[in-house]
Design an enzyme around this catalytic site. Structure first.
Site, PDB file in Angstrom:
ATOM      1  N   LYS A   8     -12.187   1.735 -14.266  1.00  0.00           N
ATOM      2  CA  LYS A   8     -12.538  -0.244 -14.051  1.00  0.00           C
ATOM      3  C   LYS A   8     -12.929  -1.062 -15.097  1.00  0.00           C
ATOM      4  O   LYS A   8     -12.829  -1.831 -14.867  1.00  0.00           O
ATOM      5  CB  LYS A   8     -13.887   0.760 -13.311  1.00  0.00           C
ATOM      6  CG  LYS A   8     -13.404   0.888 -11.628  1.00  0.00           C
ATOM      7  CD  LYS A   8     -12.626  -0.477 -10.966  1.00  0.00           C
ATOM      8  CE  LYS A   8     -11.805   0.599  -9.879  1.00  0.00           C
ATOM      9  NZ  LYS A   8     -11.030  -0.390  -8.871  1.00  0.00           N
TER      10      LYS A   8
ATOM     11  N   TYR B 113     -13.451   6.836 -13.099  1.00  0.00           N
ATOM     12  CA  TYR B 113     -13.452   5.993 -12.501  1.00  0.00           C
ATOM     13  C   TYR B 113     -14.035   4.793 -13.752  1.00  0.00           C
ATOM     14  O   TYR B 113     -13.976   4.204 -13.487  1.00  0.00           O
ATOM     15  CB  TYR B 113     -14.248   6.144 -11.558  1.00  0.00           C
ATOM     16  CG  TYR B 113     -14.745   5.291 -10.149  1.00  0.00           C
ATOM     17  CD1 TYR B 113     -13.230   4.998  -9.118  1.00  0.00           C
ATOM     18  CD2 TYR B 113     -14.967   4.444 -10.046  1.00  0.00           C
ATOM     19  CE1 TYR B 113     -13.591   3.654  -8.309  1.00  0.00           C
ATOM     20  CE2 TYR B 113     -15.554   3.090  -9.130  1.00  0.00           C
ATOM     21  CZ  TYR B 113     -14.035   3.062  -8.748  1.00  0.00           C
ATOM     22  OH  TYR B 113     -14.611   2.203  -7.815  1.00  0.00           O
TER      23      TYR B 113
ATOM     24  N   ASN C 243      -5.584  -4.683  -6.110  1.00  0.00           N
ATOM     25  CA  ASN C 243      -7.204  -3.963  -5.490  1.00  0.00           C
ATOM     26  C   ASN C 243      -6.948  -2.835  -5.087  1.00  0.00           C
ATOM     27  O   ASN C 243      -7.924  -1.994  -4.919  1.00  0.00           O
ATOM     28  CB  ASN C 243      -7.161  -4.751  -4.511  1.00  0.00           C
ATOM     29  CG  ASN C 243      -8.657  -4.377  -3.448  1.00  0.00           C
ATOM     30  OD1 ASN C 243      -9.807  -4.542  -3.180  1.00  0.00           O
ATOM     31  ND2 ASN C 243      -7.974  -3.182  -2.593  1.00  0.00           N
TER      32      ASN C 243
ATOM     33  N   ASP D 191       0.550  -1.135   0.111  1.00  0.00           N
ATOM     34  CA  ASP D 191       0.201  -0.158  -0.217  1.00  0.00           C
ATOM     35  C   ASP D 191       1.306   1.709   0.076  1.00  0.00           C
ATOM     36  O   ASP D 191       1.714   1.351  -0.157  1.00  0.00           O
ATOM     37  CB  ASP D 191      -0.977   0.206   1.353  1.00  0.00           C
ATOM     38  CG  ASP D 191      -2.261   0.567   0.858  1.00  0.00           C
ATOM     39  OD1 ASP D 191      -3.056   0.083   1.320  1.00  0.00           O
ATOM     40  OD2 ASP D 191      -2.114   1.695   0.954  1.00  0.00           O
TER      41      ASP D 191
ATOM     42  N   THR E 285     -16.764   0.724   2.868  1.00  0.00           N
ATOM     43  CA  THR E 285     -15.280   1.334   3.436  1.00  0.00           C
ATOM     44  C   THR E 285     -14.936   2.650   3.118  1.00  0.00           C
ATOM     45  O   THR E 285     -15.967   3.486   3.653  1.00  0.00           O
ATOM     46  CB  THR E 285     -14.400   0.976   1.992  1.00  0.00           C
ATOM     47  OG1 THR E 285     -14.436   1.355   0.862  1.00  0.00           O
ATOM     48  CG2 THR E 285     -15.148  -1.449   1.849  1.00  0.00           C
TER      49      THR E 285
ATOM     50  N   ASP F  48       3.904   2.781  -4.670  1.00  0.00           N
ATOM     51  CA  ASP F  48       3.304   3.137  -5.092  1.00  0.00           C
ATOM     52  C   ASP F  48       2.679   1.903  -6.217  1.00  0.00           C
ATOM     53  O   ASP F  48       4.050   2.374  -7.494  1.00  0.00           O
ATOM     54  CB  ASP F  48       3.280   4.958  -5.130  1.00  0.00           C
ATOM     55  CG  ASP F  48       1.602   5.450  -6.089  1.00  0.00           C
ATOM     56  OD1 ASP F  48       0.814   4.926  -6.683  1.00  0.00           O
ATOM     57  OD2 ASP F  48       1.929   6.460  -5.872  1.00  0.00           O
ATOM     58  N   VAL F  49       0.882   1.608  -7.044  1.00  0.00           N
ATOM     59  CA  VAL F  49       1.388   0.869  -7.375  1.00  0.00           C
ATOM     60  C   VAL F  49       1.743   1.731  -8.803  1.00  0.00           C
ATOM     61  O   VAL F  49       1.457   1.178 -10.285  1.00  0.00           O
ATOM     62  CB  VAL F  49      -0.425   0.524  -7.524  1.00  0.00           C
ATOM     63  CG1 VAL F  49       0.277  -0.349  -6.436  1.00  0.00           C
ATOM     64  CG2 VAL F  49      -0.996   1.563  -7.533  1.00  0.00           C
TER      65      VAL F  49
HETATM   66  P1  NAI Z   1     -10.332   2.061   0.774  1.00  0.00           P
HETATM   67  O1  NAI Z   1      -9.875   3.594   0.422  1.00  0.00           O
HETATM   68  O2  NAI Z   1     -10.868   1.437   2.049  1.00  0.00           O
HETATM   69  O3  NAI Z   1      -8.854   1.313   0.174  1.00  0.00           O
HETATM   70  C1  NAI Z   1      -7.941   1.445  -0.721  1.00  0.00           C
HETATM   71  C2  NAI Z   1      -6.500   1.125  -0.444  1.00  0.00           C
HETATM   72  O4  NAI Z   1      -5.725   1.740  -1.270  1.00  0.00           O
HETATM   73  C3  NAI Z   1      -6.038   2.110   0.891  1.00  0.00           C
HETATM   74  O5  NAI Z   1      -5.651   1.844   1.837  1.00  0.00           O
HETATM   75  C4  NAI Z   1      -5.185   2.990  -0.407  1.00  0.00           C
HETATM   76  O6  NAI Z   1      -3.585   3.611   0.463  1.00  0.00           O
HETATM   77  C5  NAI Z   1      -4.268   1.850  -1.435  1.00  0.00           C
HETATM   78  N1  NAI Z   1      -3.915   2.701  -2.615  1.00  0.00           N
HETATM   79  C6  NAI Z   1      -4.418   3.406  -3.278  1.00  0.00           C
HETATM   80  N2  NAI Z   1      -3.808   4.374  -4.299  1.00  0.00           N
HETATM   81  C7  NAI Z   1      -2.874   3.793  -4.193  1.00  0.00           C
HETATM   82  C8  NAI Z   1      -1.178   3.334  -4.874  1.00  0.00           C
HETATM   83  N3  NAI Z   1      -1.695   4.730  -5.668  1.00  0.00           N
HETATM   84  N4  NAI Z   1      -0.385   2.936  -4.379  1.00  0.00           N
HETATM   85  C9  NAI Z   1      -0.862   1.518  -3.367  1.00  0.00           C
HETATM   86  N5  NAI Z   1      -1.737   1.989  -2.879  1.00  0.00           N
HETATM   87  C10 NAI Z   1      -2.851   2.673  -3.271  1.00  0.00           C
HETATM   88  O7  NAI Z   1     -10.697   1.444  -0.475  1.00  0.00           O
HETATM   89  P2  NAI Z   1     -11.730   0.325  -0.956  1.00  0.00           P
HETATM   90  O8  NAI Z   1     -12.699   0.446  -0.873  1.00  0.00           O
HETATM   91  O9  NAI Z   1     -11.444  -0.928  -0.002  1.00  0.00           O
HETATM   92  O10 NAI Z   1     -11.428   0.454  -2.263  1.00  0.00           O
HETATM   93  C11 NAI Z   1     -10.213  -1.349  -2.895  1.00  0.00           C
HETATM   94  C12 NAI Z   1     -10.671  -1.488  -4.457  1.00  0.00           C
HETATM   95  O11 NAI Z   1     -11.835  -1.876  -4.322  1.00  0.00           O
HETATM   96  C13 NAI Z   1     -10.742  -0.037  -5.219  1.00  0.00           C
HETATM   97  O12 NAI Z   1     -10.033  -0.055  -6.253  1.00  0.00           O
HETATM   98  C14 NAI Z   1     -11.914   0.237  -5.772  1.00  0.00           C
HETATM   99  O13 NAI Z   1     -11.844   1.065  -6.652  1.00  0.00           O
HETATM  100  C15 NAI Z   1     -12.913  -1.059  -5.408  1.00  0.00           C
HETATM  101  N6  NAI Z   1     -14.053  -1.211  -5.561  1.00  0.00           N
HETATM  102  C16 NAI Z   1     -14.530  -0.442  -3.661  1.00  0.00           C
HETATM  103  C17 NAI Z   1     -16.021   0.417  -3.661  1.00  0.00           C
HETATM  104  C18 NAI Z   1     -16.872   0.511  -2.761  1.00  0.00           C
HETATM  105  O14 NAI Z   1     -18.029   0.120  -2.445  1.00  0.00           O
HETATM  106  N7  NAI Z   1     -15.787   0.872  -1.415  1.00  0.00           N
HETATM  107  C19 NAI Z   1     -17.193  -0.296  -4.875  1.00  0.00           C
HETATM  108  C20 NAI Z   1     -16.033  -1.155  -6.299  1.00  0.00           C
HETATM  109  C21 NAI Z   1     -15.149  -1.296  -6.391  1.00  0.00           C
END
Ligand code: NAI
Length: 261
Positions: free
Chosen positions: A157, A153, A87, A37, A188, A60-61
């Site tokens: 996706k 977004y 993810n 992360d 989340t 950073d990914v």
């Molecule tokens: P979250 O914000 O709780 O977790 C995302 C994590 O990714 C964070 O810990 C952040 O620091 C990390 N991150 C962000 N950019 C980064 C980068 N450039 N390099 C490394 N780490 C990075 O969000 P959540 O909800 O757990 O999201 C996870 C995935 O699920 C994402 O891809 C999001 O688009 C997808 N998603 C989430 C939905 C939701 O309703 N929560 C719905 C559909 C998809």
């Protein structure tokens, strides 16, 4: 024997939400897990809580060296890589006519290019070590459902869903499966801002045949299935897990945010 006994898994976005829960569940299922992360402290803490079968790497990914280092961390700590949950992701909201170019590019960079970079370095490792593997990418309900304000977004996706198919096509010959998950609205930190808008969560639930939003647990359990041999015939798919919301429409966000009219 647990579903992931002896396997080594990488989870990006492991500090929070869906990635954090998936890393915990993979570990409970017997895998050694590397949590990656850009929130280095967050993954270090999460790995400590999971125990000796977990390690953390900050990065950073969107940075290719960082993506390669995430894969290398799996090899350094646990000797190999078998599973990756690509993810990490961010959101972004603006009407197209007002969308800042740098903000648009950043969403594409993290959500799509970041997944590509991870797949690239994971595939290199899996091909070199032999024996196949399972890659899982986080797409979204928005890979198939257009939503006001989410041009970057939704495009990113949808790109992840197609990248998943191409990667599955190319990597199947190495016994590497590649699938994606399309979550609906999940509780989340990413969606806190959306869920705080009065009536928005209710509007989403009203469009979904299963009348609740999701928890990280819902998505992590699907990731576990895709990671395990229980899904050994499945590749190239994006599985939507959204209470059936994709059958209907997404709530009109312009109305809720009072923009774009
Ligand atoms: P979250 O914000 O709780 O977790 C995302 C994590 O990714 C964070 O810990 C952040 O620091 C990390 N991150 C962000 N950019 C980064 C980068 N450039 N390099 C490394 N780490 C990075 O969000 P959540 O909800 O757990 O999201 C996870 C995935 O699920 C994402 O891809 C999001 O688009 C997808 N998603 C989430 C939905 C939701 O309703 N929560 C719905 C559909 C998809």
């Amino acid at each position: 024997m647990a579903a992931l006994d002896g396997k080594v898994a990488l989870v990006t976005g492991g500090a929070s939400g869906i990635g954090l829960r998936a890393a915990q569940i993979f570990a409970e299922a017997g895998a050694s897990v590397v949590l990656a992360d850009r929130n280095a402290d967050g993954v270090a803490e999460a790995a400590r809580e999971i125990g000796p079968g977990a390690a953390a790497v900050g990065g950073d990914v969107t940075n290719e060296d960082d993506a390669a280092a995430m894969v290398n961390a799996c090899v350094q700590h646990f000797g190999r890589l078998d599973i990756a949950f690509n993810n990490a992701g961010i959101g972004g909201f603006a009407p197209i006519q007002d969308y800042d170019l740098d903000a648009f590019r950043r969403v594409l960079d993290v959500c799509l290019t970041g997944v590509f970079l991870c797949i690239k370095h994971e595939a290199k490792q899996l091909i070199a070590q032999g024996g196949g593997g399972s890659l899982i990418n986080t797409a979204s309900l928005n890979a198939m459902q257009a939503t006001e304000g989410l041009s970057a977004y939704c495009s990113a996706k949808a790109g992840v869903a197609m990248l998943t198919k191409v990667a599955a096509l190319e990597l199947g010959r190495h016994d590497i499966r590649v699938n994606a998950i399309g979550p609906g609205l999940i509780s989340t930190p990413l969606t806190q801002g959306l869920r705080d808008v009065p009536g928005l969560e209710e509007a989403f639930v009203n469009e979904a045949p299963i009348g609740r939003i999701g928890e990280p647990e819902d998505i992590a359990q699907l990731a576990l299935y895709l990671a395990s041999d229980a899904s050994s015939l499945m590749t190239g798919q994006t599985l939507f897990i959204d209470g059936g919301a994709n059958i209907n429409r997404y709530p009109p966000l312009f109305e809720f945010f009072g923009v774009g009219q």
